[in-house]
Design a protein around this motif. Sequence first.
Motif, PDB file in Angstrom:
ATOM      1  N   GLY A 109       0.847  -1.182   0.000  1.00 51.02           N
ATOM      2  CA  GLY A 109       0.000   0.000   0.000  1.00 51.02           C
ATOM      3  C   GLY A 109       0.881   1.229   0.000  1.00 51.02           C
ATOM      4  O   GLY A 109       2.106   1.116   0.165  1.00 51.02           O
ATOM      5  N   PRO A 110       0.288   2.380  -0.174  1.00 51.79           N
ATOM      6  CA  PRO A 110       1.082   3.612  -0.122  1.00 51.79           C
ATOM      7  C   PRO A 110       1.476   3.919   1.321  1.00 51.79           C
ATOM      8  O   PRO A 110       0.880   3.368   2.252  1.00 51.79           O
ATOM      9  CB  PRO A 110       0.128   4.659  -0.682  1.00 51.79           C
ATOM     10  N   PRO A 111       2.449   4.793   1.517  1.00 51.80           N
ATOM     11  CA  PRO A 111       2.809   5.186   2.888  1.00 51.80           C
ATOM     12  C   PRO A 111       1.629   5.864   3.578  1.00 51.80           C
ATOM     13  O   PRO A 111       0.716   6.364   2.920  1.00 51.80           O
ATOM     14  CB  PRO A 111       3.948   6.188   2.684  1.00 51.80           C
ATOM     15  N   VAL A 112       1.650   5.863   4.902  1.00 48.77           N
ATOM     16  CA  VAL A 112       0.595   6.522   5.681  1.00 48.77           C
ATOM     17  C   VAL A 112       0.442   7.964   5.197  1.00 48.77           C
ATOM     18  O   VAL A 112       1.427   8.660   4.978  1.00 48.77           O
ATOM     19  CB  VAL A 112       0.946   6.491   7.189  1.00 48.77           C
ATOM     20  N   GLY A 113      -0.788   8.371   4.992  1.00 50.65           N
ATOM     21  CA  GLY A 113      -1.061   9.733   4.544  1.00 50.65           C
ATOM     22  C   GLY A 113      -1.227   9.845   3.038  1.00 50.65           C
ATOM     23  O   GLY A 113      -1.570  10.906   2.525  1.00 50.65           O
ATOM     24  N   TYR A 114      -0.988   8.732   2.322  1.00 51.85           N
ATOM     25  CA  TYR A 114      -1.136   8.737   0.865  1.00 51.85           C
ATOM     26  C   TYR A 114      -2.194   7.707   0.457  1.00 51.85           C
ATOM     27  O   TYR A 114      -2.528   6.800   1.217  1.00 51.85           O
ATOM     28  CB  TYR A 114       0.204   8.401   0.188  1.00 51.85           C
ATOM     29  N   HIS A 115      -2.674   7.853  -0.777  1.00 52.92           N
ATOM     30  CA  HIS A 115      -3.730   6.972  -1.275  1.00 52.92           C
ATOM     31  C   HIS A 115      -3.307   6.130  -2.463  1.00 52.92           C
ATOM     32  O   HIS A 115      -4.017   5.201  -2.849  1.00 52.92           O
ATOM     33  CB  HIS A 115      -4.954   7.810  -1.661  1.00 52.92           C
ATOM     34  N   SER A 116      -2.193   6.489  -3.085  1.00 52.99           N
ATOM     35  CA  SER A 116      -1.744   5.781  -4.283  1.00 52.99           C
ATOM     36  C   SER A 116      -0.241   5.993  -4.421  1.00 52.99           C
ATOM     37  O   SER A 116       0.363   6.783  -3.679  1.00 52.99           O
ATOM     38  CB  SER A 116      -2.469   6.316  -5.527  1.00 52.99           C
ATOM     39  N   VAL A 117       0.345   5.254  -5.365  1.00 56.62           N
ATOM     40  CA  VAL A 117       1.765   5.431  -5.654  1.00 56.62           C
ATOM     41  C   VAL A 117       1.898   5.851  -7.113  1.00 56.62           C
ATOM     42  O   VAL A 117       1.306   5.235  -8.006  1.00 56.62           O
ATOM     43  CB  VAL A 117       2.557   4.124  -5.389  1.00 56.62           C
ATOM     44  N   LEU A 118       2.615   6.920  -7.326  1.00 53.56           N
ATOM     45  CA  LEU A 118       2.853   7.442  -8.671  1.00 53.56           C
ATOM     46  C   LEU A 118       4.291   7.125  -9.045  1.00 53.56           C
ATOM     47  O   LEU A 118       5.223   7.534  -8.360  1.00 53.56           O
ATOM     48  CB  LEU A 118       2.657   8.952  -8.702  1.00 53.56           C
ATOM     49  N   GLU A 119       4.456   6.378 -10.112  1.00 52.10           N
ATOM     50  CA  GLU A 119       5.789   6.023 -10.553  1.00 52.10           C
ATOM     51  C   GLU A 119       6.163   6.929 -11.701  1.00 52.10           C
ATOM     52  O   GLU A 119       5.587   6.840 -12.781  1.00 52.10           O
ATOM     53  CB  GLU A 119       5.829   4.557 -10.968  1.00 52.10           C
ATOM     54  N   GLU A 120       7.079   7.793 -11.461  1.00 50.17           N
ATOM     55  CA  GLU A 120       7.463   8.750 -12.477  1.00 50.17           C
ATOM     56  C   GLU A 120       8.548   8.166 -13.368  1.00 50.17           C
ATOM     57  O   GLU A 120       9.327   7.318 -12.934  1.00 50.17           O
ATOM     58  CB  GLU A 120       7.936  10.030 -11.805  1.00 50.17           C
ATOM     59  N   VAL A 121       8.568   8.614 -14.594  1.00 52.93           N
ATOM     60  CA  VAL A 121       9.539   8.112 -15.559  1.00 52.93           C
ATOM     61  C   VAL A 121      10.943   8.515 -15.113  1.00 52.93           C
ATOM     62  O   VAL A 121      11.259   9.687 -15.005  1.00 52.93           O
ATOM     63  CB  VAL A 121       9.240   8.666 -16.963  1.00 52.93           C
ATOM     64  N   ALA A 122      11.731   7.496 -14.803  1.00 49.93           N
ATOM     65  CA  ALA A 122      13.116   7.697 -14.378  1.00 49.93           C
ATOM     66  C   ALA A 122      13.745   6.323 -14.240  1.00 49.93           C
ATOM     67  O   ALA A 122      13.045   5.321 -14.061  1.00 49.93           O
ATOM     68  CB  ALA A 122      13.192   8.427 -13.042  1.00 49.93           C
ATOM     69  N   GLY A 123      15.021   6.242 -14.281  1.00 45.49           N
ATOM     70  CA  GLY A 123      15.718   4.973 -14.072  1.00 45.49           C
ATOM     71  C   GLY A 123      15.200   3.893 -14.995  1.00 45.49           C
ATOM     72  O   GLY A 123      15.163   4.051 -16.211  1.00 45.49           O
TER      73      GLY A 123
END
Length: 148
Positions: A109-123
Amino acid sequence: MAGNECRRWHGTKRLCNIGDNPANPTLCTQGGCSMCSILRTSFKVAKANVSGRIFHRFGKGIYVSSTSSKAYNYASNGGLASQYSMIMLTNVIVGQGHKLTQDSQRLTGPPVGYHSVLEEVAGSLVYDELAVYNDDAIRPSWLVVYKY
Ligand SMILES: [Zn+2]
């Protein structure tokens, strides 16, 4: 930000000819047909990532992307003879998105205080991805059927 809803692409496996003939939109009942399962009962985190793929960049969640070709990479016909393929356009509640630029495969799940995970283009990530970990955060809204 609160209640923000986005449209994102999702690709999955289908084992039947749903979508090939618009005049016959009957859902199948095959357990492995993720397409019909999602269309019938929406997304279920418990059923996510059971397609045999081992690698889950951001843990056990439901993945979508703003890039249709990313979803296309996950769309499969499971050996079905069809000249069509299909991807879904979903409505997803992003809420407060936690941005990541590196893999974190053990996430549940996302860290406490967040609702989702956004994976940005990198690496190692070529396309953007968004992961949600709550069934109620996402709904299928459109199907796009296309010929190879
Ligand atoms: Zn099916």
